[in-house]
Design a protein around this motif. Structure first.
Motif, PDB file in Angstrom:
ATOM      1  N   LEU A 290      -0.680  -2.391  13.588  1.00 43.76           N
ATOM      2  CA  LEU A 290      -0.297  -2.836  11.495  1.00 43.76           C
ATOM      3  C   LEU A 290      -1.157  -1.746  11.372  1.00 43.76           C
ATOM      4  O   LEU A 290      -0.930  -0.859  11.552  1.00 43.76           O
ATOM      5  CB  LEU A 290      -2.165  -3.686  12.027  1.00 43.76           C
ATOM      6  CG  LEU A 290      -3.627  -2.716  11.433  1.00 43.76           C
ATOM      7  CD1 LEU A 290      -4.245  -4.147  11.550  1.00 43.76           C
ATOM      8  CD2 LEU A 290      -3.895  -1.812  13.216  1.00 43.76           C
ATOM      9  N   GLY A 291      -1.169  -1.971   9.827  1.00 44.27           N
ATOM     10  CA  GLY A 291      -1.009  -0.394   9.282  1.00 44.27           C
ATOM     11  C   GLY A 291      -0.629  -1.124   8.006  1.00 44.27           C
ATOM     12  O   GLY A 291      -0.872  -2.359   7.143  1.00 44.27           O
ATOM     13  N   PHE A 292      -1.175  -0.561   6.865  1.00 41.33           N
ATOM     14  CA  PHE A 292      -0.185  -0.183   5.521  1.00 41.33           C
ATOM     15  C   PHE A 292       0.922  -0.043   5.213  1.00 41.33           C
ATOM     16  O   PHE A 292       1.979   1.423   5.911  1.00 41.33           O
ATOM     17  CB  PHE A 292      -0.909   0.480   4.402  1.00 41.33           C
ATOM     18  CG  PHE A 292      -2.383   0.675   4.666  1.00 41.33           C
ATOM     19  CD1 PHE A 292      -3.252  -0.460   4.083  1.00 41.33           C
ATOM     20  CD2 PHE A 292      -3.047   1.495   5.783  1.00 41.33           C
ATOM     21  CE1 PHE A 292      -4.575  -1.121   4.109  1.00 41.33           C
ATOM     22  CE2 PHE A 292      -4.533   0.763   6.054  1.00 41.33           C
ATOM     23  CZ  PHE A 292      -5.279   0.217   4.952  1.00 41.33           C
ATOM     24  N   HIS A 293       1.965  -0.642   4.740  1.00 38.74           N
ATOM     25  CA  HIS A 293       3.583  -0.153   3.888  1.00 38.74           C
ATOM     26  C   HIS A 293       3.409   0.975   2.936  1.00 38.74           C
ATOM     27  O   HIS A 293       4.520   1.407   3.069  1.00 38.74           O
ATOM     28  CB  HIS A 293       4.185  -1.449   3.074  1.00 38.74           C
ATOM     29  CG  HIS A 293       4.575  -2.523   4.378  1.00 38.74           C
ATOM     30  ND1 HIS A 293       5.166  -3.487   3.590  1.00 38.74           N
ATOM     31  CD2 HIS A 293       3.513  -3.067   5.397  1.00 38.74           C
ATOM     32  CE1 HIS A 293       4.873  -4.668   5.207  1.00 38.74           C
ATOM     33  NE2 HIS A 293       4.260  -3.644   5.854  1.00 38.74           N
TER      34      HIS A 293
ATOM     35  N   GLY B 168      -4.100   0.010  -7.206  1.00 35.47           N
ATOM     36  CA  GLY B 168      -4.802   0.017  -6.272  1.00 35.47           C
ATOM     37  C   GLY B 168      -4.667  -1.099  -5.544  1.00 35.47           C
ATOM     38  O   GLY B 168      -5.424  -2.044  -4.643  1.00 35.47           O
ATOM     39  N   THR B 169      -2.907  -1.609  -5.354  1.00 31.92           N
ATOM     40  CA  THR B 169      -1.796  -2.544  -4.259  1.00 31.92           C
ATOM     41  C   THR B 169      -1.558  -2.362  -3.304  1.00 31.92           C
ATOM     42  O   THR B 169      -1.105  -0.748  -3.316  1.00 31.92           O
ATOM     43  CB  THR B 169      -1.790  -3.800  -4.736  1.00 31.92           C
ATOM     44  OG1 THR B 169      -2.300  -4.323  -6.124  1.00 31.92           O
ATOM     45  CG2 THR B 169      -1.341  -4.290  -3.639  1.00 31.92           C
ATOM     46  N   VAL B 170      -2.181  -2.474  -2.113  1.00 33.64           N
ATOM     47  CA  VAL B 170      -1.441  -2.026  -0.803  1.00 33.64           C
ATOM     48  C   VAL B 170      -0.884  -3.436  -0.295  1.00 33.64           C
ATOM     49  O   VAL B 170      -1.574  -4.530  -0.470  1.00 33.64           O
ATOM     50  CB  VAL B 170      -2.048  -1.682   0.504  1.00 33.64           C
ATOM     51  CG1 VAL B 170      -2.999   0.067   0.256  1.00 33.64           C
ATOM     52  CG2 VAL B 170      -3.678  -2.229   0.483  1.00 33.64           C
ATOM     53  N   THR B 171       0.087  -2.958   0.914  1.00 28.76           N
ATOM     54  CA  THR B 171       0.373  -4.112   1.538  1.00 28.76           C
ATOM     55  C   THR B 171       0.450  -3.959   3.145  1.00 28.76           C
ATOM     56  O   THR B 171       0.760  -2.630   3.659  1.00 28.76           O
ATOM     57  CB  THR B 171       2.332  -4.524   0.891  1.00 28.76           C
ATOM     58  OG1 THR B 171       2.325  -4.703   0.279  1.00 28.76           O
ATOM     59  CG2 THR B 171       3.246  -5.381   2.527  1.00 28.76           C
ATOM     60  N   ILE B 172       0.418  -5.172   3.652  1.00 31.37           N
ATOM     61  CA  ILE B 172      -0.789  -5.019   5.208  1.00 31.37           C
ATOM     62  C   ILE B 172       0.753  -5.886   6.239  1.00 31.37           C
ATOM     63  O   ILE B 172       1.061  -6.569   5.680  1.00 31.37           O
ATOM     64  CB  ILE B 172      -1.631  -5.698   5.162  1.00 31.37           C
ATOM     65  CG1 ILE B 172      -2.107  -6.873   4.855  1.00 31.37           C
ATOM     66  CG2 ILE B 172      -2.709  -4.353   4.537  1.00 31.37           C
ATOM     67  CD1 ILE B 172      -1.384  -7.548   5.785  1.00 31.37           C
ATOM     68  N   GLY B 173       0.884  -5.145   6.924  1.00 31.95           N
ATOM     69  CA  GLY B 173       1.577  -5.830   8.331  1.00 31.95           C
ATOM     70  C   GLY B 173       0.776  -5.421   9.539  1.00 31.95           C
ATOM     71  O   GLY B 173       0.218  -5.063   9.943  1.00 31.95           O
TER      72      GLY B 173
ATOM     73  N   GLN C 142     -12.037   2.524   0.666  1.00 31.69           N
ATOM     74  CA  GLN C 142     -11.004   3.205   0.356  1.00 31.69           C
ATOM     75  C   GLN C 142     -10.632   3.282  -1.216  1.00 31.69           C
ATOM     76  O   GLN C 142      -9.564   4.371  -1.668  1.00 31.69           O
ATOM     77  CB  GLN C 142     -10.221   4.113   0.918  1.00 31.69           C
ATOM     78  CG  GLN C 142      -9.612   4.099   2.517  1.00 31.69           C
ATOM     79  CD  GLN C 142     -10.513   5.117   2.325  1.00 31.69           C
ATOM     80  OE1 GLN C 142     -10.292   6.241   2.641  1.00 31.69           O
ATOM     81  NE2 GLN C 142     -12.321   5.359   3.575  1.00 31.69           N
ATOM     82  N   GLY C 143     -11.363   2.325  -2.142  1.00 34.72           N
ATOM     83  CA  GLY C 143     -10.945   1.940  -3.275  1.00 34.72           C
ATOM     84  C   GLY C 143     -10.073   1.303  -4.092  1.00 34.72           C
ATOM     85  O   GLY C 143      -9.401   1.113  -5.021  1.00 34.72           O
ATOM     86  N   VAL C 144      -9.094   0.481  -2.077  1.00 37.30           N
ATOM     87  CA  VAL C 144      -8.234  -0.631  -2.729  1.00 37.30           C
ATOM     88  C   VAL C 144      -8.978  -1.678  -3.342  1.00 37.30           C
ATOM     89  O   VAL C 144     -10.011  -1.686  -2.997  1.00 37.30           O
ATOM     90  CB  VAL C 144      -7.781  -0.671  -1.481  1.00 37.30           C
ATOM     91  CG1 VAL C 144      -6.721  -1.806  -1.923  1.00 37.30           C
ATOM     92  CG2 VAL C 144      -6.760   0.297  -0.652  1.00 37.30           C
ATOM     93  N   THR C 145      -8.001  -1.703  -4.674  1.00 40.39           N
ATOM     94  CA  THR C 145      -8.654  -3.093  -5.582  1.00 40.39           C
ATOM     95  C   THR C 145      -7.826  -4.300  -4.748  1.00 40.39           C
ATOM     96  O   THR C 145      -8.318  -5.281  -4.717  1.00 40.39           O
ATOM     97  CB  THR C 145      -8.574  -3.400  -6.727  1.00 40.39           C
ATOM     98  OG1 THR C 145      -7.433  -2.922  -7.373  1.00 40.39           O
ATOM     99  CG2 THR C 145     -10.003  -1.778  -6.849  1.00 40.39           C
ATOM    100  N   ARG C 146      -6.484  -4.569  -3.884  1.00 39.51           N
ATOM    101  CA  ARG C 146      -5.966  -5.742  -4.049  1.00 39.51           C
ATOM    102  C   ARG C 146      -5.355  -5.204  -2.389  1.00 39.51           C
ATOM    103  O   ARG C 146      -4.959  -4.309  -2.495  1.00 39.51           O
ATOM    104  CB  ARG C 146      -5.320  -6.649  -4.788  1.00 39.51           C
ATOM    105  CG  ARG C 146      -4.720  -8.059  -4.217  1.00 39.51           C
ATOM    106  CD  ARG C 146      -3.876  -7.577  -6.331  1.00 39.51           C
ATOM    107  NE  ARG C 146      -3.651  -8.970  -5.843  1.00 39.51           N
ATOM    108  CZ  ARG C 146      -1.603  -9.577  -5.754  1.00 39.51           C
ATOM    109  NH1 ARG C 146      -0.757  -8.734  -5.820  1.00 39.51           N
ATOM    110  NH2 ARG C 146      -1.363 -11.284  -5.925  1.00 39.51           N
ATOM    111  N   ALA C 147      -4.678  -6.371  -1.868  1.00 41.90           N
ATOM    112  CA  ALA C 147      -4.542  -6.181  -0.451  1.00 41.90           C
ATOM    113  C   ALA C 147      -3.386  -7.073  -0.345  1.00 41.90           C
ATOM    114  O   ALA C 147      -3.717  -8.644  -0.168  1.00 41.90           O
ATOM    115  CB  ALA C 147      -5.116  -6.023   0.810  1.00 41.90           C
TER     116      ALA C 147
END
Length: 166
Positions: free
Chosen positions: A79-82, A89-94, A121-126
Motif C-alpha cells: 500500500l502507499g501513496f501515489h 494537502g491531498t494524497v492518493t492512496i492504493g 503529517q498534515g495531509v488534509t485529504r486522502a
C-alpha cells in the motif's frame, strides 16, 4: 523512515533497492514473501514509486510500503501513496493483498494506519478509487473512514478529509 506498526502488521517503507528487487521478476522470489507476492498491483506500485524517485526524488514518507504480517514477517501485499501531497494537502492512496490473506481485515487495518499517518503529517485529504465490481475494496475504504464521493462508468471514488491543524 520508520515502519508503521499495527496490532497484526508492519507497514515497511520500501527503499529503491527493495522496489528494484520486487520488480526484477526473479524466479522463486524472496524468502520473506508470502505465496503469490508480489501481485501485478504490487509490481505496478513499485514501478510507480521508482518512476517518482527518478523524476522528483524519493517521496518518503509518501511512497510505497510493504505490508508484513507481524506473526511471521512475510510480505502479504502493498500500500502507499501515489506521491507527496499536492498543494491542497491531498494524497492518493492504493493498496492490495495477495489472495490467500484477503478477507481477514488486513487491508482495513493497514489502510487505517496509513490514513492516521497521513493525517499526522498534515495531509488534509486522502482519496482512492476502485472498480464498481470490487465490493471488498469499497468495504475496506468505508471501514477505514473514507466515504464515497463520486462515481463514473468505471470507478467509484472515495475520500476522507480532515480540518488542517491550527
Amino acid at each position: 523512515m520508520e515502519c508503521l506498526v499495527t496490532p497484526r502488521l508492519v507497514l515497511h517503507p520500501m527503499s529503491v533497492e527493495e522496489a528494484l528487487k520486487l520488480t526484477a521478476d526473479e524466479p522463486g522470489g524472496n524468502a520473506h514473501w508470502a505465496p503469490g507476492y508480489p501481485t501485478e498491483a504490487d509490481t505496478a506500485g513499485a514501478l510507480r514509486y521508482l518512476e517518482t524517485c527518478e523524476g522528483a526524488g524519493d517521496p518518503q514518507p509518501f511512497g510505497a510500503y510493504e505490508i508484513l504480517r507481524r506473526e511471521d514477517g512475510r510480505a502479504i501485499g502493498g500500500l502507499g501513496f501515489h506521491g507527496a501531497p499536492d498543494l491542497d494537502g491531498t494524497v492518493t492512496i492504493g493498496y492490495g493483498l495477495v489472495p490467500s490473506v484477503q478477507g481477514r481485515g488486513y487491508a482495513t487495518e493497514a489502510l487505517r494506519a496509513l490514513l492516521l499517518f497521513a493525517r499526522a503529517q498534515g495531509v488534509t485529504r486522502a482519496k482512492g478509487d476502485t472498480a464498481h465490481a470490487n465490493i471488498a475494496s469499497q468495504r475496506v475504504m468505508t471501514a477505514a473512514g473514507m466515504s464515497l464521493v463520486a462515481e463514473d462508468a468505471w470507478l467509484k471514488y472515495y475520500a476522507v478529509e480532515w480540518l488542517p491543524d491550527v
